[in-house]
Every structure is written in C-alpha cells, then in structure tokens.
Design a protein around this motif. Structure first.
Motif, PDB file in Angstrom:
ATOM      1  N   ALA A  92       1.128  -1.389  -0.066  1.00  0.00           N
ATOM      2  CA  ALA A  92       0.162   0.076  -0.385  1.00  0.00           C
ATOM      3  C   ALA A  92       0.850   1.581  -0.029  1.00  0.00           C
ATOM      4  O   ALA A  92       0.456   2.340  -0.913  1.00  0.00           O
ATOM      5  CB  ALA A  92      -1.227   0.240   1.239  1.00  0.00           C
ATOM      6  N   PRO A  93       1.484   1.357   1.234  1.00  0.00           N
ATOM      7  CA  PRO A  93       3.014   2.705   0.944  1.00  0.00           C
ATOM      8  C   PRO A  93       3.114   2.820  -0.636  1.00  0.00           C
ATOM      9  O   PRO A  93       3.545   4.533  -0.668  1.00  0.00           O
ATOM     10  CB  PRO A  93       3.468   2.147   1.866  1.00  0.00           C
ATOM     11  N   THR A  94       3.363   2.107  -1.103  1.00  0.00           N
ATOM     12  CA  THR A  94       3.931   2.388  -2.984  1.00  0.00           C
ATOM     13  C   THR A  94       3.220   2.085  -4.048  1.00  0.00           C
ATOM     14  O   THR A  94       3.403   2.727  -5.084  1.00  0.00           O
ATOM     15  CB  THR A  94       4.781   1.551  -3.316  1.00  0.00           C
ATOM     16  N   ALA A  95       1.266   1.525  -3.972  1.00  0.00           N
ATOM     17  CA  ALA A  95      -0.013   1.553  -4.748  1.00  0.00           C
ATOM     18  C   ALA A  95       0.335   3.179  -5.289  1.00  0.00           C
ATOM     19  O   ALA A  95       0.284   3.908  -4.679  1.00  0.00           O
ATOM     20  CB  ALA A  95      -0.306   0.941  -4.263  1.00  0.00           C
ATOM     21  N   ASP A  96      -0.473   2.513  -6.080  1.00  0.00           N
ATOM     22  CA  ASP A  96      -0.816   4.365  -6.942  1.00  0.00           C
ATOM     23  C   ASP A  96      -1.967   5.086  -6.651  1.00  0.00           C
ATOM     24  O   ASP A  96      -2.638   5.602  -7.001  1.00  0.00           O
ATOM     25  CB  ASP A  96      -0.677   4.113  -8.794  1.00  0.00           C
ATOM     26  N   ALA A  97      -2.924   3.619  -5.389  1.00  0.00           N
ATOM     27  CA  ALA A  97      -4.289   3.703  -5.711  1.00  0.00           C
ATOM     28  C   ALA A  97      -5.065   2.758  -4.801  1.00  0.00           C
ATOM     29  O   ALA A  97      -3.681   1.577  -4.718  1.00  0.00           O
ATOM     30  CB  ALA A  97      -5.324   3.643  -6.465  1.00  0.00           C
ATOM     31  N   VAL A  98      -6.178   3.383  -3.823  1.00  0.00           N
ATOM     32  CA  VAL A  98      -5.565   2.071  -2.662  1.00  0.00           C
ATOM     33  C   VAL A  98      -7.230   1.691  -2.826  1.00  0.00           C
ATOM     34  O   VAL A  98      -8.038   3.073  -3.232  1.00  0.00           O
ATOM     35  CB  VAL A  98      -5.497   2.510  -1.628  1.00  0.00           C
ATOM     36  N   VAL A  99      -7.813   0.811  -2.713  1.00  0.00           N
ATOM     37  CA  VAL A  99      -9.489   0.356  -2.538  1.00  0.00           C
ATOM     38  C   VAL A  99      -9.735  -0.337  -1.451  1.00  0.00           C
ATOM     39  O   VAL A  99      -8.988  -1.379  -1.358  1.00  0.00           O
ATOM     40  CB  VAL A  99     -10.490  -0.491  -4.007  1.00  0.00           C
ATOM     41  N   CYS A 100     -10.430  -0.258  -0.098  1.00  0.00           N
ATOM     42  CA  CYS A 100     -10.222  -0.543   1.202  1.00  0.00           C
ATOM     43  C   CYS A 100     -11.693  -0.787   1.098  1.00  0.00           C
ATOM     44  O   CYS A 100     -12.400   0.200   1.062  1.00  0.00           O
ATOM     45  CB  CYS A 100      -9.682   0.257   1.649  1.00  0.00           C
TER      46      CYS A 100
END
Length: 246
Positions: A92-100
């Motif tokens: 997550a810290p380096t992802a370009d987007a997050v779905v949670c």
C-alpha cells in the motif's frame, strides 16, 4: 485466453445470464448474485472510476484491501481491464491507488492527499457510507453509480502485462489465466463454495479458476459452519475449497 477482457468477452458471448459470483454474508443475512452480464457492468463502472475519474494508467499498481465480498472480484476485473497490477496491503505505501473497506480505511486515510483512496461501505447493493469519510477519501458508493456500463481501455492490457504481485507471487495476465485454466479448485462449469478472500493475492484462484473454467463462485463471508451445508445445497455447489471444509 491471455487477458481478462478477452476472457470476460468470451463468457459474455457464451452464457451471459449464468451466475458468476453469488455472495452470502452469514452474519447479516445478505445474499447478492451477479450474473456474467451484471458482473461485467460493475467491472466497467469500476474500471471507468479508476481510469476516467482517478487517472490510473496501464502498469499502475492498485492495492486491494477488502475483506471477502462481491466487490473484491469486481475490482479485480476492473484493475485487469485497465492493465493495472493488483497488489496486497503490504504494498500500500507504494501503490498508485487504494481500494479498501471500513475496517482497513483508517490505515489508508492518511494517503488520501497523495493517491486516490476509494472506500467501499460493503453494504447491500454497493450503497454509500452512512457517515462522513475522512477528508480526501472517495466513497465508491457515491462515485460508481454515474459511471458507464461499458469500458474500453484507451491503452488495452496485453498478455505479458503484470496482473498480480505479492510476496513470493508475480503473475502476468497470460500466466494468471493459464494457471486458472489448469487449476483444480473447481470442475469445468462447476460452482465453487469458498470462504476465502478472492481479493487477497494468495486466494485469488478462488475467483480466477471459476471464471476461466466457465464456472461460478459462491463466496461466503463470516461463515457459520452450521449453515454451510444448507448454503451448499441451495446453490447446487459442485466443489468446495479447504476454507469450507470442517
């Protein structure tokens, strides 16, 4: 089939009305069923949300941090339609987007000023959160409904594009679907009962195998051991994975 869009189009042409994902929550009593057509519509909406609204591009990394829920397979399909690589919460810290989801939202809200953070309320019918979200966080239940029911990628994914990445696991689109077609979780055209989380890379085969083999997934959240047998009978399950065996 070497890419998700090609595989989904095959299934739409073959039997669009058959169930693809049937979701149960034994704790709440919810039952949601997505046919191939309905699933494809949701995937298109989610892909448009990621690409058109939040500017994700082929090759970007999407962190999926959702529990076992029907929206997991939807966002998997959306990511692969757009040529994104799905990663787990550890990236997550380096992802370009997050779905949670609601439980994992507090851990991602601080990044909302840097990357798109899309939160799913996980309520029936994909509706919005009842309460206000942290500043900068996007409510999927608000934003997804205005998206179109069809999606054509400007830069379509190719067979060797990365599809999923996790510790000890890295698969391209073609590798993902080759593994799914050769898998042993579900028979051709069968219905797989599972309580595993298909949005988690180690359990992703619980969705990819039924799709690749012309079958379907019966996904159970908060499984009640006393109800699994009746759920299996009601849904005419043909195969069960280890998560639903006593």
């Amino acid at each position: 089939m070497t890419t998700f869009p090609a595989l989904l189009q095959r299934e739409l042409s073959r039997d669009p009305g058959r169930p693809l994902v049937t979701f149960y929550d034994h704790a709440s009593g919810e039952r949601t069923e997505l046919s191939v057509t309905t699933y494809a519509n949701w995937v298109a909406k989610a892909a448009s949300l990621l690409v058109e609204e939040h500017d994700l591009e082929r090759g970007d990394a999407l962190c999926l941090d959702l529990p076992a829920h029907w929206l997991g397979p939807v966002f998997l399909g959306a990511a692969w339609s757009a040529g994104l690589v799905v990663v787990g919460p550890e990236e997550a810290p380096t992802a370009d987007a997050v779905v949670c989801g609601p439980a994992s939202l507090p851990g991602h809200a601080a990044r909302a000023g840097d990357v798109p953070v899309l939160a799913c309320a996980l309520l029936p019918m994909g509706v919005r959160f009842a309460e206000a979200l942290p500043e900068g966080v996007h409510d999927v239940g608000v934003e997804i409904w205005g998206q179109p029911d069809a999606f054509i990628a400007f830069d379509p994914p190719e067979a060797d594009d990365p599809a999923v990445r996790a510790p000890g696991l890295a698969l391209s689109q073609s590798e993902l679907w080759s593994a799914a077609a050769a898998g042993t979780l579900v028979t051709d055209g069968g219905r797989l009962l599972s309580a595993a989380n298909p949005a988690s890379p180690p359990e992703i085969a619980t969705f990819t195998e039924p799709l690749a083999r012309g079958g379907s997934l019966v996904l159970v959240a908060h499984p009640d051991p006393a109800r699994l047998e009746s759920t299996s009978a009601d849904e005419r399950v043909t195969d069960r994975d280890q998560s639903t065996r006593s």
